[in-house]
Design a protein around this motif. Structure first.
Motif, mmCIF file in Angstrom:
data_model
loop_
_atom_site.group_PDB
_atom_site.id
_atom_site.type_symbol
_atom_site.label_atom_id
_atom_site.label_comp_id
_atom_site.label_asym_id
_atom_site.label_seq_id
_atom_site.Cartn_x
_atom_site.Cartn_y
_atom_site.Cartn_z
ATOM 1 N N ALA A 1 -10.377 27.382 -25.545
ATOM 2 C CA ALA A 1 -11.003 28.574 -25.276
ATOM 3 C C ALA A 1 -12.507 27.987 -24.464
ATOM 4 O O ALA A 1 -13.051 26.910 -25.134
ATOM 5 N N GLY A 2 -12.869 28.308 -23.279
ATOM 6 C CA GLY A 2 -14.026 27.997 -22.428
ATOM 7 C C GLY A 2 -13.739 26.786 -21.637
ATOM 8 O O GLY A 2 -14.515 26.111 -20.708
ATOM 9 N N GLU A 3 -12.364 26.267 -21.771
ATOM 10 C CA GLU A 3 -12.162 25.166 -20.970
ATOM 11 C C GLU A 3 -11.641 25.350 -19.634
ATOM 12 O O GLU A 3 -11.239 26.568 -19.255
ATOM 13 N N LYS A 4 -11.524 24.491 -18.680
ATOM 14 C CA LYS A 4 -10.853 24.612 -17.382
ATOM 15 C C LYS A 4 -9.239 24.720 -17.580
ATOM 16 O O LYS A 4 -8.604 24.117 -18.446
ATOM 17 N N PHE A 5 -8.808 25.768 -17.096
ATOM 18 C CA PHE A 5 -7.369 25.866 -16.971
ATOM 19 C C PHE A 5 -6.649 24.680 -16.607
ATOM 20 O O PHE A 5 -7.094 24.041 -15.505
ATOM 21 N N ASP A 6 -5.577 24.406 -17.323
ATOM 22 C CA ASP A 6 -4.775 23.211 -17.206
ATOM 23 C C ASP A 6 -3.257 23.457 -17.036
ATOM 24 O O ASP A 6 -2.826 23.936 -18.078
ATOM 25 N N PRO A 7 -2.564 23.728 -15.883
ATOM 26 C CA PRO A 7 -1.173 24.113 -16.010
ATOM 27 C C PRO A 7 -0.149 23.258 -16.801
ATOM 28 O O PRO A 7 0.872 23.738 -17.114
ATOM 29 N N GLU A 8 -0.771 21.889 -17.053
ATOM 30 C CA GLU A 8 0.173 21.081 -17.769
ATOM 31 C C GLU A 8 0.260 21.407 -19.266
ATOM 32 O O GLU A 8 1.127 21.252 -19.911
ATOM 33 N N LYS A 9 -0.853 22.173 -19.691
ATOM 34 C CA LYS A 9 -0.880 22.586 -21.271
ATOM 35 C C LYS A 9 -1.353 23.913 -21.368
ATOM 36 O O LYS A 9 -0.952 24.279 -22.685
ATOM 37 N N HIS A 10 -1.641 24.995 -20.548
ATOM 38 C CA HIS A 10 -1.956 26.038 -20.648
ATOM 39 C C HIS A 10 -0.831 27.104 -19.869
ATOM 40 O O HIS A 10 -0.489 26.584 -18.770
ATOM 41 N N GLN A 11 -0.612 28.286 -20.262
ATOM 42 C CA GLN A 11 0.115 29.134 -19.600
ATOM 43 C C GLN A 11 -0.713 30.565 -19.672
ATOM 44 O O GLN A 11 -0.936 31.045 -20.574
ATOM 45 N N ALA A 12 -1.049 30.882 -18.303
ATOM 46 C CA ALA A 12 -1.854 32.096 -18.018
ATOM 47 C C ALA A 12 -1.175 33.334 -18.190
ATOM 48 O O ALA A 12 -0.223 33.563 -17.644
ATOM 49 N N MET A 13 -1.587 34.331 -19.275
ATOM 50 C CA MET A 13 -1.140 35.433 -19.451
ATOM 51 C C MET A 13 -1.520 36.622 -18.277
ATOM 52 O O MET A 13 -0.643 37.391 -17.870
ATOM 53 N N SER A 14 -2.865 36.294 -18.047
ATOM 54 C CA SER A 14 -3.461 37.267 -17.202
ATOM 55 C C SER A 14 -4.777 36.508 -16.577
ATOM 56 O O SER A 14 -5.099 35.605 -16.968
ATOM 57 N N LEU B 1 3.009 17.210 -29.874
ATOM 58 C CA LEU B 1 3.526 16.344 -30.752
ATOM 59 C C LEU B 1 3.303 14.887 -30.212
ATOM 60 O O LEU B 1 3.960 14.666 -29.191
ATOM 61 N N HIS B 2 2.330 14.087 -30.831
ATOM 62 C CA HIS B 2 1.988 12.952 -30.115
ATOM 63 C C HIS B 2 1.168 13.178 -28.648
ATOM 64 O O HIS B 2 0.288 13.965 -28.645
ATOM 65 N N ASP B 3 1.755 12.749 -27.571
ATOM 66 C CA ASP B 3 1.273 13.265 -26.308
ATOM 67 C C ASP B 3 2.059 14.182 -25.692
ATOM 68 O O ASP B 3 2.102 14.410 -24.275
ATOM 69 N N ARG B 4 3.458 14.890 -26.199
ATOM 70 C CA ARG B 4 4.370 15.416 -25.704
ATOM 71 C C ARG B 4 4.172 17.018 -26.005
ATOM 72 O O ARG B 4 3.582 17.240 -26.885
ATOM 73 N N LEU B 5 4.132 17.777 -25.087
ATOM 74 C CA LEU B 5 3.874 19.194 -25.271
ATOM 75 C C LEU B 5 4.868 19.883 -25.946
ATOM 76 O O LEU B 5 6.196 19.805 -25.645
ATOM 77 N N LEU B 6 4.502 20.658 -27.106
ATOM 78 C CA LEU B 6 5.734 21.293 -27.931
ATOM 79 C C LEU B 6 5.583 22.784 -27.226
ATOM 80 O O LEU B 6 6.475 23.374 -27.003
ATOM 81 N N ARG B 7 4.292 23.231 -27.050
ATOM 82 C CA ARG B 7 4.245 24.847 -26.671
ATOM 83 C C ARG B 7 2.878 25.028 -25.905
ATOM 84 O O ARG B 7 1.817 24.229 -26.635
ATOM 85 N N PRO B 8 2.930 25.668 -24.793
ATOM 86 C CA PRO B 8 1.530 25.586 -23.920
ATOM 87 C C PRO B 8 0.675 26.730 -24.817
ATOM 88 O O PRO B 8 1.245 27.481 -25.397
ATOM 89 N N ALA B 9 -0.396 26.586 -24.285
ATOM 90 C CA ALA B 9 -1.454 27.707 -25.178
ATOM 91 C C ALA B 9 -1.233 28.828 -24.123
ATOM 92 O O ALA B 9 -1.438 28.807 -22.955
ATOM 93 N N MET B 10 -0.945 30.201 -24.780
ATOM 94 C CA MET B 10 -1.140 31.297 -23.949
ATOM 95 C C MET B 10 -2.505 31.784 -23.839
ATOM 96 O O MET B 10 -3.442 31.740 -24.664
ATOM 97 N N VAL B 11 -2.925 31.791 -22.580
ATOM 98 C CA VAL B 11 -4.448 32.025 -22.302
ATOM 99 C C VAL B 11 -4.620 33.288 -21.327
ATOM 100 O O VAL B 11 -3.893 33.467 -20.478
ATOM 101 N N ILE B 12 -5.984 33.594 -21.199
ATOM 102 C CA ILE B 12 -6.630 34.653 -20.245
ATOM 103 C C ILE B 12 -7.391 34.023 -19.352
ATOM 104 O O ILE B 12 -8.456 33.176 -20.137
ATOM 105 N N VAL B 13 -7.202 33.893 -18.221
ATOM 106 C CA VAL B 13 -8.044 33.133 -17.254
ATOM 107 C C VAL B 13 -9.175 33.740 -16.605
ATOM 108 O O VAL B 13 -8.962 35.034 -16.110
ATOM 109 N N ALA B 14 -10.404 33.372 -16.249
ATOM 110 C CA ALA B 14 -11.402 33.757 -15.623
ATOM 111 C C ALA B 14 -11.443 33.873 -14.276
ATOM 112 O O ALA B 14 -10.743 32.839 -13.575
ATOM 113 N N LYS B 15 -11.664 34.877 -13.497
ATOM 114 C CA LYS B 15 -11.614 34.981 -11.958
ATOM 115 C C LYS B 15 -12.908 35.570 -11.555
ATOM 116 O O LYS B 15 -13.654 36.134 -12.224
ATOM 117 N N ALA B 16 -13.393 35.110 -10.399
ATOM 118 C CA ALA B 16 -14.575 35.803 -9.802
ATOM 119 C C ALA B 16 -14.631 37.098 -9.592
ATOM 120 O O ALA B 16 -13.521 37.607 -9.226
#
Length: 212
Positions: free
Chosen positions: A152-165, A187-202
């Motif tokens: 929450a509040g971080e910059k969107f990272d497509p490697e770890k986050h999945q944008a829902m809207s 899991l260690h440095d391997r992605l188990l599941r990306p975070a489902m997030v809502i991303v801000a836009k201008a």
């Protein structure tokens, strides 16, 4: 003609024949030279053959050394790959187990969202039990190097986050995460599941702003 001249003539003829026989005899030095040249030629030929055999042996030895070095390098590569595979198997062997636990963690998270102001004493105790269960589960996660992604509040990272809207907002800069719908996990440095997030836009300019 008397006997003396006849004997003299016979003696001269005999001497002449002996001289002719001696002239026909080969020179001893020439014969000796020809005889000595035969062993020298054979020795030279034998030396050349040995030199060729030596060069062939050297070439074969160099080829065998090259094959050995290549085989040794390949063996080392196989050993390293096997070592990496074993390490990954040890490090990520609980991946399926960890993935199955995520749904349990999600359910407990949802239970904590119940409004305690509208619930009775029983619900309050249940809430406390859920909190205890979550703490125990978090301890298990830490033991197995499972860490949450709560961006929450971080910059969107497509490697770890999945944008829902995406939503327009002035509270955050564009391409930053407004809301975490569902946590992600590593899991260690391997992605188990990306975070489902809502991303801000201008925000888009309004009609009044455009006229101004």
């Amino acid at each position: 003609m008397g006997p003396v001249p006849i004997l003299h003539t016979v003696f001269e003829e005999f001497s002449s024949e002996n001289k002719m026989t001696e002239d026909k005899k080969p020179d001893e030095s020439t014969v000796a030279g020809e005889t000595d040249s035969v062993p020298e030629t054979a020795a030279a030929e034998e030396g050349a053959t040995l030199e060729q055999q030596l060069e062939a042996a050297r070439a074969e030895a160099a080829e065998n050394l090259d094959k050995f070095l290549r085989a040794s390098a390949e063996s080392e590569n196989v050993r390293r790959r096997a070592q990496i595979d074993v390490e990954n198997a040890r490090k990520y062997g609980i991946e399926r187990f960890a993935t199955e636990l995520l749904a349990v963690r999600d359910s407990l998270d949802l239970a904590l969202q119940v409004d305690l102001q509208e619930a009775g004493e029983a619900l309050k105790k249940m809430h406390e039990g859920i909190e205890l269960t979550l703490r125990q589960l978090d301890t298990v996660f830490q033991r197995f190097s499972i860490s949450p992604i709560d961006p929450a509040g971080e910059k969107f990272d497509p490697e770890k986050h999945q944008a829902m809207s995406m939503v327009e907002t002035d509270e955050l800069e564009p391409n930053h995460i407004v809301t975490v719908v569902q946590k992600g996990y590593l899991l260690h440095d391997r992605l188990l599941r990306p975070a489902m997030v809502i991303v801000a836009k201008a925000k888009t300019a309004t009609e009044g702003e455009n006229q101004a």
